[in-house]
Write a protein that holds these residues in place. Structure first.
Motif, short mmCIF file in Angstrom:
data_model
loop_
_atom_site.label_atom_id
_atom_site.label_comp_id
_atom_site.label_asym_id
_atom_site.label_seq_id
_atom_site.Cartn_x
_atom_site.Cartn_y
_atom_site.Cartn_z
N ARG A 188 34.86 55.78 14.06
CA ARG A 188 36.40 55.24 13.94
C ARG A 188 37.01 55.99 15.40
NH1 ARG A 188 36.32 56.24 7.95
NH2 ARG A 188 36.80 54.38 7.12
N LEU A 206 39.23 38.52 16.89
CA LEU A 206 38.19 39.65 16.21
C LEU A 206 38.29 39.54 14.50
CD1 LEU A 206 36.06 41.41 16.71
CD2 LEU A 206 37.56 43.38 16.87
N LEU A 214 36.19 39.29 8.99
CA LEU A 214 36.23 38.95 7.81
C LEU A 214 35.28 38.04 7.03
CD1 LEU A 214 40.41 38.74 7.84
CD2 LEU A 214 38.87 40.34 6.49
N VAL A 263 32.71 38.77 3.93
CA VAL A 263 32.90 37.95 2.96
C VAL A 263 31.37 37.57 2.32
CG1 VAL A 263 33.40 35.63 1.75
CG2 VAL A 263 35.20 37.09 2.65
N MET A 290 36.31 47.49 16.01
CA MET A 290 37.78 47.49 15.53
C MET A 290 38.73 48.60 16.48
SD MET A 290 36.57 46.97 11.55
CE MET A 290 38.18 47.42 10.58
N MET A 329 41.82 54.02 9.84
CA MET A 329 41.44 52.61 9.96
C MET A 329 40.26 52.27 9.00
SD MET A 329 39.87 50.85 13.39
CE MET A 329 38.53 52.06 13.79
N VAL A 330 41.00 51.19 7.76
CA VAL A 330 39.96 50.78 7.01
C VAL A 330 40.02 49.32 6.95
CG1 VAL A 330 39.65 52.66 5.22
CG2 VAL A 330 41.38 51.26 4.85
N ASP A 331 38.95 48.39 6.63
CA ASP A 331 39.08 47.10 6.79
C ASP A 331 40.29 46.46 6.55
OD1 ASP A 331 36.34 46.64 7.86
OD2 ASP A 331 35.98 47.53 6.02
N TRP A 347 43.54 47.40 8.80
CA TRP A 347 43.33 47.06 10.04
C TRP A 347 43.90 45.60 10.21
CZ3 TRP A 347 40.23 43.23 12.20
CH2 TRP A 347 40.03 43.34 13.75
N VAL A 348 43.33 44.70 9.24
CA VAL A 348 43.62 43.34 9.21
C VAL A 348 45.28 43.16 8.86
CG1 VAL A 348 43.38 41.00 7.92
CG2 VAL A 348 41.39 42.56 8.43
N ASP A 374 47.33 43.83 12.07
CA ASP A 374 47.22 43.19 13.07
C ASP A 374 48.30 42.18 13.44
OD1 ASP A 374 46.12 41.23 15.08
OD2 ASP A 374 44.35 40.83 13.96
N HIS A 419 48.26 39.88 15.55
CA HIS A 419 47.98 38.42 16.26
C HIS A 419 48.48 38.26 17.45
CE1 HIS A 419 46.29 37.69 12.38
NE2 HIS A 419 47.29 37.50 11.89
N PHE A 439 38.62 40.34 0.54
CA PHE A 439 38.15 39.79 1.81
C PHE A 439 38.42 38.27 2.04
CE2 PHE A 439 35.31 43.63 2.11
CZ PHE A 439 36.11 44.33 2.89
N LEU A 475 41.99 37.39 2.67
CA LEU A 475 42.49 37.82 4.21
C LEU A 475 42.01 36.70 5.08
CD1 LEU A 475 41.92 41.49 4.34
CD2 LEU A 475 43.93 40.62 4.32
N LEU A 476 40.69 36.45 4.75
CA LEU A 476 39.90 35.39 5.69
C LEU A 476 40.72 34.04 5.67
CD1 LEU A 476 37.49 34.45 7.24
CD2 LEU A 476 36.30 34.10 5.27
N GLU A 525 43.21 33.81 7.99
CA GLU A 525 42.81 33.63 9.23
C GLU A 525 42.63 32.14 9.37
OE1 GLU A 525 42.42 35.76 11.99
OE2 GLU A 525 43.69 36.96 10.93
#
Lengths: 103, 223
Positions: A18, A41, A46, A50, B85, B107-109, B112-113, B116, B118, B168, B171-172, B175
Motif C-alpha cells: 500500500r 485505471l 473494477l 468483478v 493503485m 487505501m481499500v478498493d 480508492w474508486v 477518484d 477522474h 464492485f 462501481l464498474l 465507469e
C-alpha cells in the motif's frame, strides 16, 4: 506452521504494497502523460475485481447461484435501481436458488 | 472541497460498502475458523491486513494443504494491485515519506474508486472517510463470524458471496457510462477472465490494470 507469524508477514507485506507508491512517487507530480493512465485505471481494475469475485474460484471459472444473483443485481443497477436494493436482491436470488438445491 | 466536508462525504459514500463488508467479513470469520485459525487470529488478520480478497486467498491455500510461502505469495499477488493503485494515488498524498506511508494504509478498493476525481487526482480525505466505517465493520464482522460461526452456519446459504461482486459491479457500471474509460474497462475484464484458468489468483487483476497503460498513447494525451 505458526499462523501468528503468517499473519504478521502478510500484514507487513500488505502495508508495504500500500505504501510503496505514495512513498516512492509521492509529494511531486508525475509527468502529465501518466494522468491518462491514472484516469483509466479504475475501469479495468473494477472489471477484473468483478470477474475475480463473481466468476473465479481459485483458478477455476465457476458459474453457480451467486453468478445468477450478481447478474440480476447488475441488470437492476443498469436500470438505476439503488445499489443497496440491487445487492439485497442479488443475495436473495442467490439464497433462493441454493434453497432449491442449486450449487 | 475542504477536508472536513470531504471526510463527511466519504463517510456517507463508504457506509453502504461498510454494510457489505460486514457480511463479507462475517463469511471470512466463519471460514477462517473452519480452516483452522483461532477466532482471535481471524480477527487480528482482519485488523492488520484489511484486504478481504487476500485473506480469502490465504484461507483457500491453507484449506488445500498449502504451506507458509504459498499462502504469503497468494496474499502478495492478490494485493499487488495496491502497487498500481498507490502509484495513481501518489501525487494526491502530501507530506513526509512516513506520513505518506501511513495515509496509504487508508487505501481499500471501494474508497480508492470513490475518491477518484477522474482528472488524475484523488480526494484523500474522502478516501479516509470512506475507509473508516469499512474498517470498523470489517473487524466487527470478522469477530461475529469467528466467534458466532456456529450460530451462522454456512454463510453461502444466505447468498453473502453475491454481495461484494454486486458492489464492485455498481462501481464498474459508473465507469462503463463514461465513454472514455468504457472500452479499457471491457478489455481489462476480458483479460482477467481469460487469465483466470492459467494464472494464480491476483495476477488476472494485475494484468487487467496494465491495460490502463493505453492511456499513454499520444492520441489520448492530446484530448
Amino acid at each position: 506452521m505458526n499462523l501468528w507469524v503468517l499473519i504478521g508477514v502478510v500484514a507487513v507485506l500488505t502495508v508495504v504494497l500500500r505504501a510503496l507508491g505514495p512513498v516512492v512517487l509521492g509529494g511531486r507530480d508525475l509527468p502529465s502523460r501518466f494522468d491518462g493512465v491514472i484516469v483509466l485505471l479504475a475501469g479495468p481494475l473494477l472489471a477484473a475485481l468483478v470477474v475475480a469475485s463473481a466468476l473465479a474460484e481459485g483458478r477455476q471459472l465457476q458459474v453457480d447461484s451467486s453468478t445468477a444473483g450478481v447478474a440480476v443485481g447488475g441488470v437492476l443497477l443498469w436500470r438505476d435501481v439503488h445499489v443497496v436494493v440491487a445487492v439485497v436482491v442479488a443475495a436473495a436470488v442467490t439464497a433462493g436458488l441454493r434453497a432449491v438445491g442449486l450449487p | 472541497m475542504p477536508a472536513p466536508e470531504s471526510f463527511r462525504r466519504g463517510l456517507r459514500l463508504g457506509t453502504p460498502f461498510a454494510v457489505a463488508g460486514l457480511l463479507l467479513s462475517a463469511s471470512f470469520g466463519v471460514l477462517a475458523v473452519q480452516t483452522g485459525l483461532s477466532a482471535w487470529q481471524a480477527v487480528t488478520m482482519s485488523a492488520v491486513v484489511h484486504a478481504g480478497s487476500a485473506q480469502f486467498a490465504i484461507l483457500s491455500v491453507l484449506a488445500s494443504g498449502g504451506g507458509f510461502l504459498p499462502a504469503v505469495a497468494a496474499a502478495g499477488l492478490m494485493n499487488a494491485r495496491f502497487l498500481a493503485m498507490g502509484m495513481a494515488l501518489a501525487p494526491s498524498v502530501p507530506g513526509r515519506p512516513l506520513s505518506r506511508a501511513v495515509q496509504a494504509q487508508g487505501m481499500v478498493d471501494p474508497s480508492w474508486v470513490l475518491a477518484d476525481r477522474h482528472d488524475g487526482t484523488f480526494d484523500r480525505w474522502l478516501m479516509f472517510g470512506a475507509t473508516l466505517p469499512q474498517y470498523v465493520t470489517f473487524v466487527t464482522g470478522t469477530a461475529l463470524g469467528a466467534f458466532g460461526g456456529d450460530l451462522l452456519g454456512d454463510t453461502d446459504r444466505f447468498g453473502f458471496d453475491a454481495v461484494f461482486p454486486t458492489f464492485f459491479l455498481a462501481l464498474l457500471i459508473v465507469e462503463l457510462r463514461r465513454p472514455e474509460s468504457r472500452w479499457v474497462a471491457v478489455v481489462g475484464g476480458a483479460v482477467a477472465l481469460a487469465l483466470v484458468p492459467f494464472a494464480p489468483p491476483g495476477v488476472p487483476i494485475l494484468a487487467a490494470a496494465v491495460t490502463a497503460l493505453v492511456g499513454l498513447a499520444p492520441s489520448r494525451v492530446a484530448r
